[in-house]
Design a protein around this motif. Structure first.
Motif, PDB file in Angstrom:
ATOM      1  N   ARG A   1     -10.283   3.781  -6.228  1.00  0.00           N
ATOM      2  CA  ARG A   1     -10.208   5.165  -5.754  1.00  0.00           C
ATOM      3  C   ARG A   1      -8.974   5.449  -5.186  1.00  0.00           C
ATOM      4  NH1 ARG A   1     -15.418   4.773  -2.398  1.00  0.00           N
ATOM      5  NH2 ARG A   1     -14.712   6.350  -0.979  1.00  0.00           N
TER       6      ARG A   1
ATOM      7  N   TYR B   1      -6.883   6.856  -1.821  1.00  0.00           N
ATOM      8  CA  TYR B   1      -7.096   6.358  -0.310  1.00  0.00           C
ATOM      9  C   TYR B   1      -8.011   7.352   0.378  1.00  0.00           C
ATOM     10  CZ  TYR B   1      -2.861   3.387  -1.152  1.00  0.00           C
ATOM     11  OH  TYR B   1      -2.136   2.341  -1.511  1.00  0.00           O
ATOM     12  N   ASP B   2      -8.948   6.887   1.232  1.00  0.00           N
ATOM     13  CA  ASP B   2      -9.902   7.815   1.940  1.00  0.00           C
ATOM     14  C   ASP B   2      -9.193   8.426   3.345  1.00  0.00           C
ATOM     15  OD1 ASP B   2     -12.925   7.611   0.727  1.00  0.00           O
ATOM     16  OD2 ASP B   2     -11.849   5.584   0.575  1.00  0.00           O
TER      17      ASP B   2
ATOM     18  N   GLU C   1       0.861  -1.099  -0.117  1.00  0.00           N
ATOM     19  CA  GLU C   1      -0.052  -0.126   0.061  1.00  0.00           C
ATOM     20  C   GLU C   1       0.802   1.172  -0.190  1.00  0.00           C
ATOM     21  OE1 GLU C   1       0.459  -2.121   2.435  1.00  0.00           O
ATOM     22  OE2 GLU C   1      -0.481  -1.288   4.616  1.00  0.00           O
TER      23      GLU C   1
ATOM     24  N   GLN D   1      -7.199   9.790   9.969  1.00  0.00           N
ATOM     25  CA  GLN D   1      -6.931   8.426   9.387  1.00  0.00           C
ATOM     26  C   GLN D   1      -6.857   8.149   8.133  1.00  0.00           C
ATOM     27  OE1 GLN D   1      -9.234   4.945  10.749  1.00  0.00           O
ATOM     28  NE2 GLN D   1      -7.457   3.988  11.457  1.00  0.00           N
ATOM     29  N   THR D   2      -5.875   7.737   7.342  1.00  0.00           N
ATOM     30  CA  THR D   2      -5.773   7.589   6.038  1.00  0.00           C
ATOM     31  C   THR D   2      -6.194   6.062   5.792  1.00  0.00           C
ATOM     32  OG1 THR D   2      -4.349   9.223   5.607  1.00  0.00           O
ATOM     33  CG2 THR D   2      -4.578   7.673   3.850  1.00  0.00           C
ATOM     34  N   ILE D   3      -6.983   5.715   4.829  1.00  0.00           N
ATOM     35  CA  ILE D   3      -7.130   4.456   4.878  1.00  0.00           C
ATOM     36  C   ILE D   3      -7.138   3.791   3.143  1.00  0.00           C
ATOM     37  CG2 ILE D   3      -9.253   2.651   4.853  1.00  0.00           C
ATOM     38  CD1 ILE D   3     -10.771   4.290   6.963  1.00  0.00           C
ATOM     39  N   ALA D   4      -6.042   2.957   3.278  1.00  0.00           N
ATOM     40  CA  ALA D   4      -5.714   2.423   1.907  1.00  0.00           C
ATOM     41  C   ALA D   4      -6.856   1.641   1.108  1.00  0.00           C
ATOM     42  CB  ALA D   4      -4.355   1.642   1.921  1.00  0.00           C
ATOM     43  N   GLN D   5      -6.795   1.749  -0.068  1.00  0.00           N
ATOM     44  CA  GLN D   5      -7.929   1.132  -0.836  1.00  0.00           C
ATOM     45  C   GLN D   5      -7.297   0.297  -2.058  1.00  0.00           C
ATOM     46  OE1 GLN D   5     -11.310   1.202  -0.145  1.00  0.00           O
ATOM     47  NE2 GLN D   5     -11.837   2.960   1.149  1.00  0.00           N
TER      48      GLN D   5
ATOM     49  N   VAL E   1     -10.248   9.910   6.692  1.00  0.00           N
ATOM     50  CA  VAL E   1     -11.408   9.957   7.525  1.00  0.00           C
ATOM     51  C   VAL E   1     -11.017  10.686   8.962  1.00  0.00           C
ATOM     52  CG1 VAL E   1     -12.495   7.887   6.598  1.00  0.00           C
ATOM     53  CG2 VAL E   1     -11.167   8.026   8.863  1.00  0.00           C
ATOM     54  N   HIS E   2     -12.026  11.390   9.496  1.00  0.00           N
ATOM     55  CA  HIS E   2     -11.677  12.077  10.752  1.00  0.00           C
ATOM     56  C   HIS E   2     -12.292  11.015  12.019  1.00  0.00           C
ATOM     57  CE1 HIS E   2     -10.206  15.523   8.965  1.00  0.00           C
ATOM     58  NE2 HIS E   2     -10.855  15.444   7.967  1.00  0.00           N
ATOM     59  N   THR E   3     -11.633  10.572  12.744  1.00  0.00           N
ATOM     60  CA  THR E   3     -12.261   9.424  13.554  1.00  0.00           C
ATOM     61  C   THR E   3     -13.036   9.962  14.887  1.00  0.00           C
ATOM     62  OG1 THR E   3     -10.019   9.607  14.996  1.00  0.00           O
ATOM     63  CG2 THR E   3      -9.883   8.328  13.114  1.00  0.00           C
TER      64      THR E   3
END
Lengths: 193, 575
Positions: free
Chosen positions: B203, B205-206, B125, B216-220, B208-210
């Motif tokens: 897409r 990487y997302d 990732e 937090q960056t979320i791998a896709q 988000v605001h926890t």
């Protein structure tokens, strides 16, 4: 076949199969998935009040006493879902024993006298395990209930409601999704201001 | 250990046993060129591929031509993978804008995926573009498995042939294995995995605001399409660094069962294909039984060791007791949804086969729990084994087993009507010796040079285990690791890359030579001096040969690594 001819076949075969297996196949699966399983194919993101707060499948850090805490994370910044990693500590590594001892010390006060469930003080494999064991959730109930000014039995009931059993009663382990539990907690017992 | 844990293991083995016959019979039909129910759809594609590539499907090859074709294909496709990594910044589907992969890492990765190893000195990732993952890495998951399958089938044809000299056509076997077997099950598998929550998108990487306000960056990524063939092809290379422990790669207990089932499905079915194509179905099951025995022995040890836990954690204050509310045991580097039983089972399965996917970190297993995957690899991964690789691997051991049986009764050994003579035994021994030599030599050099020792993460005997595991995994084309080792260095990238290439092609060309030699031979009628290969006695002898060869070769090294670590762990020693 001559070597040159064979080399030509090898090259053509690489090109043709790359187009089929490396491009058409994944794009086709992507198209079908986006149509048939849109939410799942995109990571089951959860929005609250219009803000995306996380993914159902990705654990995140909770440090406030009014929330249930996730398992420790070994990613370089904790719960970094763009750099999954485990601690890689071997079983006789001094750092492992020291880390577990420190984790035990920091949760001990939540529930003095109760045994500390192992999953709550060891790092997960991914670095963002979305779950804790039911034992690890129940261990935290006294602290959370106190902070939320709720009764322990009410909070325990909420934990039970968010405990997933084994698939078909057979596969996997019982578990509690920490993010979902905490969102439910905010709904049910809003944090005091 | 719990009853539920054992039931999960039993359920898994039962599902593998159930698929063995139908899939094995289907594969025999495919490789015999007989019509199958998929033919109306697949046959036109197959003919199109042959027309585009200029392959004559009637052409029969001797083993030498088969081997040359295989090598050329491997070289060309490996070069393409190398180039793709080096040029990924200019190629499409790179939403995170990853730069070119460094030359030594790109070589290592190209060798790794071409050889069906999927050793990963990188984190997917943070290194690989979606294009590289799809068209480079997942692509090789298909074709490296198809190459292994082709060699296994060629070997079986060599046994079954009568004075023919040829063993089939590499290109035809490659294309049939891909189009009739790997691609259809990968399509079904990928969609099933998406239904479980494995992501499949292109897409970026997302972010988000926890809940507590952190970012937090979320791998896709296109994970499910790669994940399906990663397991069915016994490749094992994770889309993400955490591999099958990542919740986007393996989200549920059901996806976890499916992953393990997919790893064993084809290798197990190949024992049936062997029986079908050689006309001795009972022999196929005798081989299956030997494999199942070694599997159960491995999983029992691993499950026992991990469930028992680490006494050092108990003394640090963690409660490792199993209960209805907690799986207990050594949970460091494991995920709660899998717990102890499924992580120990997965580790056994992935190293019995040459898969190398992991759903927990082997480096963090207890000493004996970690010994099991290491020893499994060192037994040459013939317990079901890799797709094709397990079959031609076990055929080598079968040749040694009947040879030893022949020595005991003082007759020329035969195997399914073919005389086993000096050439076959020499080739069989060549694979065994090269495998051991490359592992032990590179481990020895790495353990006494700073190039090697600089990579060690865990001190003490565990450090030697990390090195031994790395070269065993590379030579066995497994790809799992004691992941603490810092392997992305010039030394490890180069030596492990070479080890993977040696471990692939020296394990694959001698079996083809044996196949060519057997194919030329006359069928000799069974006599009272023939050692039957359909009995429990044969299964027992096969197990004995596999274990004795592995133990004689690796026990000294293992005793300096995991064995001594076990006793130190029990006595409370830390490093």
């Amino acid at each position: 076949m001559s070597l040159a001819r064979n080399l030509l076949v090898a090259t053509l075969m690489t090109v043709v199969t790359t187009l089929l297996l490396g491009v058409l196949y994944p794009l086709g699966i992507t198209a079908v998935s986006q149509l048939a399983f849109r939410d799942k194919a995109n990571g089951q993101l959860i929005a609250r009040n219009g803000v995306t707060v996380g993914s159902r499948l990705i654990g995140q850090g909770f440090s406030k006493p009014g929330y249930f805490h996730s398992r420790p994370s070994a990613t370089s910044t904790p719960y970094d879902a763009a750099n999954s990693a485990g601690s890689q500590y071997g079983p006789t590594n001094r750092k492992l024993v020291d880390a577990v001892r420190a984790n035990v010390a920091s949760v001990r006060g939540d529930n003095p006298g109760a045994p500390v469930p192992v999953d709550l003080v060891t790092t997960s494999a991914s670095g963002f395990d979305p779950h804790i064991s039911p034992a690890a959730a129940l261990f935290q109930v006294p602290r959370v209930a106190r902070e939320r000014h709720a009764s322990e039995s009410d909070v325990r009931a909420l934990v039970s409601a968010h405990t997933e059993g084994r698939t078909f009663g057979l596969l996997g382990e019982p578990r509690v999704n920490v993010l979902e539990l905490n969102l439910a907690l905010d709904d049910r017992f809003p944090p005091s201001r | 250990m719990t009853l539920n844990g054992w039931l999960q293991i039993l359920f898994f083995l039962a599902t593998v046993a159930l698929v063995t016959r139908p899939l094995g019979a289907y594969m025999a039909r495919v490789f015999n060129g007989e019509p199958t129910w998929l033919a109306p759809v697949v046959r036109p594609c197959e003919r199109l591929v042959f027309r585009l590539t200029g392959v004559d499907e009637q052409h029969e090859m001797r083993w030498t031509e088969y081997a040359v074709s295989l090598l050329l294909f491997s070289i060309v496709s490996m070069l393409v993978l190398y180039a793709m990594q080096r040029l990924q910044a200019f190629l499409p589907w790179n939403p995170q804008h990853f730069p070119a992969v460094a030359p030594d890492l790109a070589f290592n990765t190209a060798a790794s995926f071409t050889t069906n190893t999927n050793w990963q000195a990188y984190s997917g990732e943070s290194t690989m573009s979606y294009f590289t993952q799809m068209a480079g890495l997942a692509y090789h998951n298909f074709v490296s498995a198809a190459v292994g399958l082709a060699v296994a089938i060629a070997f079986v044809r060599g046994i079954a042939a009568r004075e023919r000299g040829t063993i089939g056509n590499f290109w035809v076997d490659l294309v049939r294995g891909t189009l009739y077997i790997l691609l259809p099950i990968a399509i079904v598998g990928a969609l099933f995995l998406v239904s479980q929550g494995v992501v499949q998108n292109l897409r970026a990487y997302d972010t988000v605001h926890t809940v507590e306000g952190a970012v937090q960056t979320i791998a896709q990524g296109p994970v499910a399409s790669q994940e399906a063939i990663k397991q069915f092809g016994t490749n094992g290379g994770g889309f993400f660094n955490a591999n099958s422990a990542h919740p986007f790669e393996n989200p549920t207990p059901l996806s976890n069962w499916f992953a393990m089932f997919a790893i064993f499905a084809i290798p197990s079915a190949l024992t049936y294909t062997l029986g079908r194509m050689t006309g001795s179905q009972r022999h196929g099951w005798a081989v299956w039984a030997a494999m199942a025995f070694l599997f159960v022995a491995g999983v029992t040890t691993a499950y026992w060791a991990e469930a028992r836990g680490n006494p050092l954690l108990t003394s640090a204050g963690a409660d490792q007791t199993v209960s209805a509310l907690s799986s207990g045991g050594n949970m460091e580097g494991k995920e709660v949804r899998f717990g102890i039983a499924n992580t120990a089972l997965f580790a056994t399965v992935t190293t019995d086969a040459s898969c190398g996917a992991v759903n927990g970190w082997h480096d963090s297993f207890t000493a004996l729990g970690g010994l099991v995957p290491l020893a499994n690899i060192q037994l040459s991964e013939v317990v079901f084994g890799g797709v094709g690789a397990g079959m031609y691997g076990v055929l080598v051991y079968i040749i040694l087993a009947v040879f030893i049986a022949g020595l005991m009764v003082g007759r020329t050994p035969e195997y399914l009507g073919k005389k086993i003579q000096a050439f076959e035994v020499q080739m069989a021994m060549l694979t065994v010796l090269v495998f051991s030599l490359v592992i032990l030599a590179f481990t020895a050099v790495s353990s006494v040079t700073t190039h090697g020792t600089a990579g060690i993460f865990n001190a003490g005997p565990h450090g030697l285990s990390e090195l031994l595991y790395a070269y065993s995994s590379a030579a066995g084309n497994n790809g799992s690791a004691f992941g603490g080792l810092s392997a992305n260095t010039l030394w490890f990238n180069t030596t492990l890359g070479l080890t993977m290439l040696i471990g692939r092609f020296f394990m694959l060309i001698p079996p083809l030579a044996i196949a060519g030699s057997l194919s030329r031979k006359k069928l000799v009628p069974e006599s009272s001096g023939t050692f039957p290969v359909t009995t429990p006695l044969f299964s027992g002898l096969l197990v004995g040969v596999i274990v004795i060869v592995g133990a004689l070769t690796f026990f000294p090294a293992l005793s300096l690594g995991p064995v001594v670590e076990h006793f130190l762990m029990q006595s409370g020693q830390v490093f």
